[in-house]
Design a protein around this motif. Structure first.
Motif, mmCIF file in Angstrom:
data_model
loop_
_atom_site.group_PDB
_atom_site.id
_atom_site.type_symbol
_atom_site.label_atom_id
_atom_site.label_comp_id
_atom_site.label_asym_id
_atom_site.label_seq_id
_atom_site.Cartn_x
_atom_site.Cartn_y
_atom_site.Cartn_z
ATOM 1 N N LEU A 1 5.906 57.055 -19.323
ATOM 2 C CA LEU A 1 5.460 56.030 -18.399
ATOM 3 C C LEU A 1 6.583 55.814 -17.384
ATOM 4 C CD1 LEU A 1 3.199 53.847 -18.046
ATOM 5 C CD2 LEU A 1 4.642 52.342 -19.401
ATOM 6 N N CYS A 2 6.248 55.675 -16.103
ATOM 7 C CA CYS A 2 7.259 55.363 -15.092
ATOM 8 C C CYS A 2 6.730 54.288 -14.163
ATOM 9 C CB CYS A 2 7.677 56.602 -14.297
ATOM 10 S SG CYS A 2 6.466 57.206 -13.110
ATOM 11 N N ASN A 3 7.633 53.640 -13.452
ATOM 12 C CA ASN A 3 7.233 52.637 -12.468
ATOM 13 C C ASN A 3 8.247 52.621 -11.334
ATOM 14 O OD1 ASN A 3 8.993 51.496 -14.508
ATOM 15 N ND2 ASN A 3 8.656 49.526 -13.605
ATOM 16 N N TRP A 4 7.734 52.503 -10.131
ATOM 17 C CA TRP A 4 8.553 52.528 -8.925
ATOM 18 C C TRP A 4 8.107 51.413 -7.984
ATOM 19 C CZ3 TRP A 4 12.739 55.564 -8.168
ATOM 20 C CH2 TRP A 4 12.913 56.633 -9.049
ATOM 21 N N GLY A 5 9.030 51.015 -7.123
ATOM 22 C CA GLY A 5 8.724 50.017 -6.116
ATOM 23 C C GLY A 5 9.390 50.367 -4.803
ATOM 24 N N ALA A 6 8.848 49.814 -3.734
ATOM 25 C CA ALA A 6 9.424 49.995 -2.405
ATOM 26 C C ALA A 6 9.260 48.709 -1.617
ATOM 27 C CB ALA A 6 8.740 51.141 -1.673
ATOM 28 N N ILE A 7 10.246 48.441 -0.780
ATOM 29 C CA ILE A 7 10.187 47.298 0.124
ATOM 30 C C ILE A 7 10.513 47.812 1.521
ATOM 31 C CG2 ILE A 7 12.595 46.613 -0.292
ATOM 32 C CD1 ILE A 7 11.668 43.685 -0.135
ATOM 33 N N VAL A 8 9.754 47.355 2.510
ATOM 34 C CA VAL A 8 9.963 47.765 3.900
ATOM 35 C C VAL A 8 9.927 46.543 4.805
ATOM 36 C CG1 VAL A 8 8.984 50.092 3.601
ATOM 37 C CG2 VAL A 8 7.506 48.225 4.335
ATOM 38 N N ASP A 9 10.611 46.667 5.930
ATOM 39 C CA ASP A 9 10.506 45.657 6.982
ATOM 40 C C ASP A 9 10.118 46.382 8.262
ATOM 41 O OD1 ASP A 9 12.857 46.846 7.892
ATOM 42 O OD2 ASP A 9 14.127 45.144 7.387
ATOM 43 N N SER A 10 10.319 45.762 9.404
ATOM 44 C CA SER A 10 9.866 46.349 10.668
ATOM 45 C C SER A 10 10.538 47.685 10.995
ATOM 46 C CB SER A 10 10.086 45.363 11.813
ATOM 47 O OG SER A 10 11.469 45.061 11.922
ATOM 48 N N THR A 11 11.676 47.975 10.360
ATOM 49 C CA THR A 11 12.308 49.279 10.586
ATOM 50 C C THR A 11 11.556 50.384 9.861
ATOM 51 O OG1 THR A 11 13.793 49.174 8.674
ATOM 52 C CG2 THR A 11 14.593 48.207 10.750
ATOM 53 N N ASN A 12 10.742 50.001 8.877
ATOM 54 C CA ASN A 12 9.940 50.918 8.062
ATOM 55 C C ASN A 12 10.754 51.922 7.262
ATOM 56 O OD1 ASN A 12 7.188 50.420 7.771
ATOM 57 N ND2 ASN A 12 6.808 50.977 9.896
ATOM 58 N N ASN A 13 12.067 51.701 7.147
ATOM 59 C CA ASN A 13 12.884 52.524 6.266
ATOM 60 C C ASN A 13 12.799 51.922 4.873
ATOM 61 O OD1 ASN A 13 13.821 54.258 8.295
ATOM 62 N ND2 ASN A 13 15.341 52.745 8.910
ATOM 63 N N PRO A 14 12.103 52.593 3.944
ATOM 64 C CA PRO A 14 11.897 51.970 2.634
ATOM 65 C C PRO A 14 13.164 51.923 1.783
ATOM 66 C CG PRO A 14 11.001 54.185 2.641
ATOM 67 C CD PRO A 14 11.468 53.897 4.045
ATOM 68 N N ILE A 15 13.283 50.836 1.065
ATOM 69 C CA ILE A 15 14.262 50.730 -0.013
ATOM 70 C C ILE A 15 13.454 50.982 -1.275
ATOM 71 C CG2 ILE A 15 15.791 49.180 -1.266
ATOM 72 C CD1 ILE A 15 16.209 47.693 1.436
ATOM 73 N N ILE A 16 13.956 51.846 -2.140
ATOM 74 C CA ILE A 16 13.199 52.297 -3.310
ATOM 75 C C ILE A 16 13.988 52.012 -4.574
ATOM 76 C CG2 ILE A 16 12.169 54.322 -4.432
ATOM 77 C CD1 ILE A 16 12.149 55.595 -1.552
ATOM 78 N N ALA A 17 13.284 51.646 -5.640
ATOM 79 C CA ALA A 17 13.918 51.462 -6.950
ATOM 80 C C ALA A 17 12.917 51.820 -8.046
ATOM 81 C CB ALA A 17 14.399 50.026 -7.128
ATOM 82 N N GLY A 18 13.447 52.290 -9.151
ATOM 83 C CA GLY A 18 12.619 52.649 -10.301
ATOM 84 C C GLY A 18 13.026 51.850 -11.514
ATOM 85 N N GLY A 19 12.179 51.909 -12.519
ATOM 86 C CA GLY A 19 12.426 51.094 -13.699
ATOM 87 C C GLY A 19 12.334 51.827 -15.011
ATOM 88 N N ALA A 20 11.950 51.079 -16.015
ATOM 89 C CA ALA A 20 11.938 51.537 -17.398
ATOM 90 C C ALA A 20 11.005 52.723 -17.604
ATOM 91 C CB ALA A 20 11.512 50.384 -18.308
ATOM 92 N N ARG A 21 11.324 53.493 -18.640
ATOM 93 C CA ARG A 21 10.479 54.616 -19.040
ATOM 94 C C ARG A 21 10.362 54.619 -20.554
ATOM 95 N NH1 ARG A 21 10.531 59.165 -15.154
ATOM 96 N NH2 ARG A 21 11.536 58.358 -13.313
ATOM 97 N N ILE A 22 9.160 54.872 -21.011
ATOM 98 C CA ILE A 22 8.972 55.071 -22.442
ATOM 99 C C ILE A 22 8.042 56.264 -22.647
ATOM 100 C CG2 ILE A 22 9.374 52.654 -23.075
ATOM 101 C CD1 ILE A 22 6.282 52.458 -23.522
ATOM 102 N N LEU A 23 8.218 56.916 -23.772
ATOM 103 C CA LEU A 23 7.369 58.034 -24.153
ATOM 104 C C LEU A 23 6.022 57.503 -24.612
ATOM 105 C CD1 LEU A 23 7.249 61.109 -24.662
ATOM 106 C CD2 LEU A 23 8.075 60.631 -26.982
ATOM 107 N N LEU A 24 4.957 58.053 -24.060
ATOM 108 C CA LEU A 24 3.612 57.657 -24.467
ATOM 109 C C LEU A 24 3.196 58.440 -25.704
ATOM 110 C CD1 LEU A 24 1.933 57.511 -20.950
ATOM 111 C CD2 LEU A 24 2.458 55.572 -22.443
#
Length: 169
Positions: free
Chosen positions: A83-106
């Protein structure tokens, strides 16, 4: 006050975002936007792209200061499907800041259903004989015996995003 467009109306993700912005005065606008990826992302790259697309689409649709997107997916490895999860945040520059989180085996029985083309949320509803697991504890909540719920998992990612965003401002 910062206006934050949230690229989903999923309650678990919305709560994660609101809690992740703790200490920042913001007005939150949950909105339904397309991820632009498959319903069940099957790689880090596809999951990241879904988060970026949600953030950008929310920003444009709501004409907000910031758009944020969260996306869950799975990643095949030699050890099995994680399992994975990712996020992104953008403003008017549209250059995304990206981060990922926890992982577990399904578990193999879940992985085999996903490999057969099913979506994790649907598989989890059938597995638990409950409805809308994805809007509540999520697969992470089921397979960690409630120690980590979907909101917690995504809130970690949101805090990583907000921290980077405020650092760069």
């Amino acid at each position: 006050m910062l206006t934050v467009a949230i690229g989903t109306k999923n309650p678990a993700k919305v709560d994660a975002i609101k809690n992740g912005f703790e200490g920042i005065q913001a007005n939150f606008i949950p909105t339904s936007v397309p991820s632009g990826v498959s319903p069940q992302p099957f790689s880090d790259e596809e999951t990241i792209q879904g988060a970026i697309n949600r953030a950008k689409n929310a920003l444009v649709l709501e004409q907000s200061d910031v758009g944020i997107g969260l996306e869950g997916g799975v990643v095949p490895t030699e050890y099995g499907l994680f399992l994975c999860n990712w996020g992104a945040i953008v403003d008017s520059t549209n250059n995304p800041i990206i981060a990922g989180g926890a992982r577990i085996l399904l578990p193999d029985e879940i992985a085999s259903e996903l490999n057969a083309g099913k979506e994790l949320g649907d598989v989890m509803d059938a597995y638990t004989k409950q409805k809308d697991i994805r809007k509540n504890e999520g697969a992470i909540g089921i397979f960690t015996n409630g120690y980590i719920k979907r909101t917690d998992m995504f809130m970690h990612v949101v805090k990583l995003l907000v921290g980077q965003f405020t650092y760069r401002r």
